[in-house]
Design a protein around this motif. Structure first.
Motif, mmCIF file in Angstrom:
data_model
loop_
_atom_site.group_PDB
_atom_site.id
_atom_site.type_symbol
_atom_site.label_atom_id
_atom_site.label_comp_id
_atom_site.label_asym_id
_atom_site.label_seq_id
_atom_site.Cartn_x
_atom_site.Cartn_y
_atom_site.Cartn_z
ATOM 1 N N PRO A 28 8.933 3.119 20.024
ATOM 2 C CA PRO A 28 8.037 4.007 19.274
ATOM 3 C C PRO A 28 7.203 3.215 18.265
ATOM 4 N N ARG A 29 6.006 3.687 18.031
ATOM 5 C CA ARG A 29 5.105 3.052 17.062
ATOM 6 C C ARG A 29 5.350 3.645 15.681
ATOM 7 N N ARG A 30 5.148 2.793 14.686
ATOM 8 C CA ARG A 30 5.164 3.252 13.302
ATOM 9 C C ARG A 30 3.717 3.508 12.916
ATOM 10 N N TYR A 31 3.396 4.757 12.668
ATOM 11 C CA TYR A 31 2.028 5.116 12.299
ATOM 12 C C TYR A 31 1.890 5.185 10.787
ATOM 13 N N TYR A 32 0.689 4.847 10.329
ATOM 14 C CA TYR A 32 0.355 4.910 8.913
ATOM 15 C C TYR A 32 -0.777 5.916 8.749
ATOM 16 N N THR A 33 -0.702 6.690 7.684
ATOM 17 C CA THR A 33 -1.725 7.679 7.376
ATOM 18 C C THR A 33 -2.279 7.379 5.995
ATOM 19 N N LEU A 34 -3.581 7.321 5.904
ATOM 20 C CA LEU A 34 -4.256 7.043 4.641
ATOM 21 C C LEU A 34 -4.207 8.282 3.751
ATOM 22 N N THR A 35 -3.816 8.100 2.494
ATOM 23 C CA THR A 35 -3.804 9.206 1.536
ATOM 24 C C THR A 35 -5.171 9.304 0.864
ATOM 25 N N ASP A 36 -5.407 10.395 0.169
ATOM 26 C CA ASP A 36 -6.661 10.524 -0.581
ATOM 27 C C ASP A 36 -6.776 9.425 -1.631
ATOM 28 N N GLU A 37 -5.657 9.135 -2.291
ATOM 29 C CA GLU A 37 -5.647 8.053 -3.286
ATOM 30 C C GLU A 37 -5.965 6.714 -2.621
ATOM 31 N N GLY A 38 -5.395 6.501 -1.439
ATOM 32 C CA GLY A 38 -5.651 5.264 -0.704
ATOM 33 C C GLY A 38 -7.094 5.140 -0.268
ATOM 34 N N ARG A 39 -7.669 6.248 0.188
ATOM 35 C CA ARG A 39 -9.073 6.239 0.614
ATOM 36 C C ARG A 39 -9.962 5.826 -0.559
ATOM 37 N N ALA A 40 -9.689 6.367 -1.734
ATOM 38 C CA ALA A 40 -10.481 6.026 -2.920
ATOM 39 C C ALA A 40 -10.269 4.567 -3.323
ATOM 40 N N ASN A 41 -9.014 4.122 -3.338
ATOM 41 C CA ASN A 41 -8.728 2.754 -3.767
ATOM 42 C C ASN A 41 -9.215 1.714 -2.769
ATOM 43 N N LEU A 42 -9.058 1.969 -1.473
ATOM 44 C CA LEU A 42 -9.551 1.006 -0.482
ATOM 45 C C LEU A 42 -11.076 0.969 -0.477
ATOM 46 N N GLY A 43 -11.709 2.114 -0.716
ATOM 47 C CA GLY A 43 -13.166 2.123 -0.872
ATOM 48 C C GLY A 43 -13.588 1.274 -2.051
ATOM 49 N N SER A 44 -12.826 1.343 -3.132
ATOM 50 C CA SER A 44 -13.100 0.524 -4.317
ATOM 51 C C SER A 44 -12.927 -0.960 -4.008
ATOM 52 N N MET B 65 0.830 -1.208 0.000
ATOM 53 C CA MET B 65 0.000 0.000 0.000
ATOM 54 C C MET B 65 0.864 1.258 0.000
ATOM 55 N N MET B 66 1.981 1.225 0.732
ATOM 56 C CA MET B 66 2.891 2.377 0.720
ATOM 57 C C MET B 66 3.521 2.554 -0.647
ATOM 58 N N THR B 67 3.947 1.455 -1.256
ATOM 59 C CA THR B 67 4.545 1.510 -2.595
ATOM 60 C C THR B 67 3.553 2.060 -3.613
ATOM 61 N N SER B 68 2.285 1.723 -3.443
ATOM 62 C CA SER B 68 1.238 2.199 -4.355
ATOM 63 C C SER B 68 0.782 3.619 -4.049
ATOM 64 N N GLY B 69 1.256 4.197 -2.944
ATOM 65 C CA GLY B 69 0.866 5.554 -2.583
ATOM 66 C C GLY B 69 -0.456 5.639 -1.842
ATOM 67 N N TRP B 70 -0.946 4.516 -1.329
ATOM 68 C CA TRP B 70 -2.228 4.497 -0.632
ATOM 69 C C TRP B 70 -2.097 4.937 0.815
ATOM 70 N N ILE B 71 -0.932 4.668 1.413
ATOM 71 C CA ILE B 71 -0.673 5.093 2.780
ATOM 72 C C ILE B 71 0.743 5.663 2.868
ATOM 73 N N GLU B 72 0.966 6.466 3.886
ATOM 74 C CA GLU B 72 2.297 6.996 4.192
ATOM 75 C C GLU B 72 2.609 6.591 5.622
ATOM 76 N N ASP B 73 3.894 6.570 5.974
ATOM 77 C CA ASP B 73 4.266 6.181 7.332
ATOM 78 C C ASP B 73 5.114 7.235 8.007
ATOM 79 N N HIS B 74 5.109 7.196 9.312
ATOM 80 C CA HIS B 74 5.995 8.030 10.129
ATOM 81 C C HIS B 74 6.116 7.377 11.504
ATOM 82 N N TRP B 75 7.192 7.696 12.199
ATOM 83 C CA TRP B 75 7.451 7.104 13.508
ATOM 84 C C TRP B 75 7.034 8.062 14.620
#
Length: 104
Positions: free
Chosen positions: A69-85, A48-58
């Protein structure tokens, strides 16, 4: 991405958690929410990160305090659309009927 049961479960969990937790997703919580074990979850998150659907940060060490520390993931607009699909496709396919995928 290939439509699998694990992908559908993770997609539903991400979309639900995105609404609930200020968009802060982390692996352990995603695993618990989706029911997908970590050995399957983390490769999916990497794709999903490679596809640009999510981004990560520590998480900062100050916030983590006495735990790693936790690795957090943030959903991108593209990811929101693709995961909805992904979820909508799963709702239409009989092989996913046992997952009881609701409207996401």
């Amino acid at each position: 991405m290939k439509l699998t049961h694990a992908l559908v479960l993770v997609a539903v969990a991400i979309l639900e958690m995105d609404q609930e937790d200020d968009g802060r997703l982390w692996g352990y919580a995603l695993s618990k929410k989706s029911g997908v074990r970590s050995g399957v979850l983390y490769p999916q998150l990497d794709r999903m990160m490679t596809s640009g659907w999510i981004e990560d940060h520590w998480e900062s060490q100050e916030k983590a305090r006495k735990r790693p520390p936790r690795r957090y993931y943030t959903l991108t607009d593209e990811g929101r659309a693709n995961l909805g699909s992904v979820v909508r496709r799963a709702q239409r396919e009989p092989r996913f009927a046992s997952l009881n995928v609701g409207r996401a």
